[in-house]
Design a protein around this motif. Structure first.
Motif, short mmCIF file in Angstrom:
data_model
loop_
_atom_site.label_atom_id
_atom_site.label_comp_id
_atom_site.label_asym_id
_atom_site.label_seq_id
_atom_site.Cartn_x
_atom_site.Cartn_y
_atom_site.Cartn_z
N ALA A 197 0.83 -1.21 0.00
CA ALA A 197 0.00 0.00 0.00
C ALA A 197 0.86 1.25 0.00
N ALA A 198 1.94 1.24 0.79
CA ALA A 198 2.84 2.39 0.83
C ALA A 198 3.54 2.57 -0.50
N ALA A 199 3.95 1.46 -1.15
CA ALA A 199 4.65 1.55 -2.43
C ALA A 199 3.75 2.13 -3.52
N LEU A 200 2.44 1.91 -3.40
CA LEU A 200 1.49 2.48 -4.37
C LEU A 200 1.18 3.94 -4.09
N GLY A 201 1.64 4.45 -2.95
CA GLY A 201 1.39 5.85 -2.61
C GLY A 201 0.06 6.10 -1.96
N LEU A 202 -0.59 5.05 -1.42
CA LEU A 202 -1.89 5.24 -0.76
C LEU A 202 -1.70 6.03 0.53
N SER A 203 -2.66 6.89 0.82
CA SER A 203 -2.59 7.68 2.05
C SER A 203 -2.75 6.78 3.26
N ARG A 204 -2.32 7.28 4.42
CA ARG A 204 -2.45 6.51 5.65
C ARG A 204 -3.90 6.12 5.92
N TRP A 205 -4.80 7.07 5.71
CA TRP A 205 -6.22 6.81 5.94
C TRP A 205 -6.73 5.74 4.98
N ARG A 206 -6.33 5.84 3.71
CA ARG A 206 -6.76 4.86 2.71
C ARG A 206 -6.19 3.48 3.04
#
Length: 591
Positions: A197-206
């Motif tokens: 999720a972090a590698a895709l750039g998703l926000s913390r909330w997402r």
């Protein structure tokens, strides 16, 4: 030597398969199972006969009061307390759980302190303290602390009615216990899901709401519903507030008519009905959140219900692998001639405690270049790869993509570390394919691919779905768009992961051992896709043990050992005439 007939055995006659098909199959008998079942049924029947034929149970009184107005009013208040307190308790518990696992020492400590305190105080004590709060504070004031500015003032006794005290007390108590249940669910989600999720750039909330919580729910639900059922029964303790919920109402009635057992049975049966309804809801919700984790289809009734709720049914496909389409067309949006990003790594050092895994690394990967990193296990290859997109923060040194630092911003003569949102925006230009796929199991293949374009790049959903289907088609998985990862073979999952990484049109694509988790016969599926990408102009950095593949696809080969780069050369030179003795020794073992 004794023959078969000598020891009393006869050779079985040879029988054709056609003859075997005519034979009747006799199931194995389990007499003790039958005996146990009969005994259990007898005990149940005897118990029921005793209960329903004993006049002292007072079933006529039970029938008289079961649907009486005071009992139904008390039941309604019990349901109201349970529903409101459960919602507030689990929302507050969720916030406490995320605070507990956050990187903020202050939030984590405050959350731990709240949980410790509320779990230590008996619920009955908490309710009594709240009920007598007016003795400590005559009024509730809203305004600016330590000033005379006041916006509103309320009388504490009038504001905190018995019902309000019950809701507040039950909710605060529930939050402490539900937070630990939710935290346990969060911790049960594999770390690879957070990294993907972090590698895709998703926000913390997402990440929290759309990726982590749906997976954590499978671990949260059994214990969570157990807490809700316990809460429904715990509402009986508010009798200390003289609040007429179900149990208190029954108490009032049997103190008047002295019919204790029949009235207690009234309360018991209503509690049983509440438990049955809650258990049914638990079953349905558990089935919903297990969609991507089960191989068998959902029960027809549940599947029909989910169709009504979501207007689509989760599709379950065979897990059998399919071959890669031989005439796959060029990848959408990554045609030959695309300009990739330049990766510059300067003086990077990384240690885990006393273990140094990267030692003064310097490496430049040109725009559109394909670089393969090889070396023995523990050489630091994967750690180096993860520093490029800032999944791993370096101790010293810098990593830049097209002269732009991912984790820092230069202001004059100083580098300022960026906050997470800024890092996510820059990280979106660097796609990553993980060794263990790290697909989101609760999302279909298509949903995995479109998650980042919709939530990170703001692409309209219909456009993202069309592009996602096109990407899946180009990696040979057009017919698997609505299938969950669990129902795909390893090679298919890795190709979905590649399509997901491509969905944001990255300038640089990182591959961390993309074939190491695959069976040998599935390796070719993934390598074919990477070979096509290598011709597209996208910058590729590949950590691999597939020496033959690295030799075929890479422009340069990097050999690492003990956290250092020992040699960099073109494939033909490195494999034919390596200059470093450790490179020669390594290649002699693997070639």
């Amino acid at each position: 030597m004794a023959s078969v007939t000598d020891i009393g055995l006869e050779t079985a006659p040879r029988t054709s398969s056609r003859d075997l098909q005519r034979l009747r199959i006799v199931p194995a008998r389990h007499p003790w199972r039958v005996a146990g079942t009969v005994l259990a049924a007898a005990i149940i029947l005897i118990s029921l006969h005793s209960v329903f034929t004993n006049e002292r149970w007072g079933w006529s009184v039970f029938a008289e009061y079961f649907f009486s107005e005071p009992v139904l009013a008390g039941l309604g208040r019990t349901l109201q307390l349970t529903a409101v307190s459960a919602v507030i308790g689990f929302i507050l518990g969720g916030l406490l759980a995320f605070a507990r696992v956050s990187k903020s020492p202050l939030l984590s400590t405050l959350s731990w302190g709240y949980i410790w305190l509320l779990r230590s105080i008996p619920l009955i004590v908490l309710l009594l303290v709240l009920n007598n709060l007016g003795y400590l504070y005559a009024t509730i004031n809203l305004g600016v602390p330590f000033t005379e500015i006041m916006w509103a003032q309320f009388d504490t006794v009038q504001t905190l009615s018995p019902f309000a005290v019950a809701v507040i007390g039950l909710s605060l108590n529930q939050a402490a216990f539900s937070s630990e249940i939710i935290r346990g669910g969060i911790l049960s989600v594999d770390q690879g899901q957070h990294e993907a999720a972090a590698a895709l750039g998703l926000s913390r909330w997402r990440q929290a709401v759309h990726i982590v919580l749906p997976q954590a729910m499978r671990a949260i639900l059994p214990s969570g519903f157990n807490e809700i059922i316990g809460l429904a029964k715990a509402t009986s303790i508010v009798y200390v507030l003289a609040l007429p919920e179900l149990f208190y109402t029954v108490q009032v009635i049997y103190r008047r008519n002295l019919e204790v057992i029949p009235l207690l049975m009234v309360a018991t049966v209503w509690y049983l009905i509440i438990m049955v309804v809650l258990s049914a809801f638990q079953y349905l919700i558990e089935q919903y959140y297990s969609r991507g984790a089960r191989r068998e289809a959902l029960p027809p009734l549940v599947d029909k219900l989910f169709r009504i709720i979501s207007r689509k049914a989760p599709e379950v496909a065979s897990a059998a692998p399919v071959s890669v389409v031989a005439d796959r067309k060029p990848l959408a949006g990554f045609e030959s001639g695309r300009i990739g990003g330049e990766v510059a790594i300067h003086g990077v050092n990384k240690s885990f405690g006393t273990l140094k895994v990267l030692d003064d690394i310097d490496l430049t990967v040109g725009s559109g270049e394909v670089v393969a990193i090889i070396g023995p296990s523990g050489a630091g290859k994967s750690t180096l790869l993860r520093t490029i997109n800032h999944l791993e923060r370096v101790n010293t040194g810098l990593v830049a993509i097209d002269s732009e630092l991912i984790g820092y911003e230069r202001r004059g003569d100083a580098l300022y570390e960026l906050k997470e949102p800024a890092i996510r925006r820059r990280r979106a230009g660097v796609g990553m394919v993980f060794q263990n796929f790290n697909l989101f199991p609760h999302l279909t293949a298509l949903e995995n691919v479109v998650e980042a374009p919709i939530s990170v790049a703001g692409v309209p959903r219909e456009q993202a779905l069309a592009s996602g289907r096109d990407l899946l088609a180009r990696v040979g998985l057009a017919d698997k768009a609505d299938v969950y990862p669990r129902h795909l073979s390893g090679g298919q999952q890795q190709r979905v992961a590649i399509a997901r990484a491509l969905a944001l049109r990255p300038k640089v694509l990182l591959f961390d051992e993309p074939t190491s988790a695959l069976d040998p016969e599935l390796v070719g599926e993934v390598l074919d896709v990477i070979k096509e990408l290598a011709k597209s102009g996208t910058t590729l950095v590949i950590v691999t043990h597939e020496i033959g593949f690295a030799r075929e696809v890479a422009d340069r080969i990097v050999f690492m050992e003990a956290g250092r780069i020992l040699e960099i050369a073109a494939p033909e030179r490195l494999f034919s005439a390596p200059t470093h003795h450790r490179t020669r020794e390594f290649l002699a073992k693997v070639l």
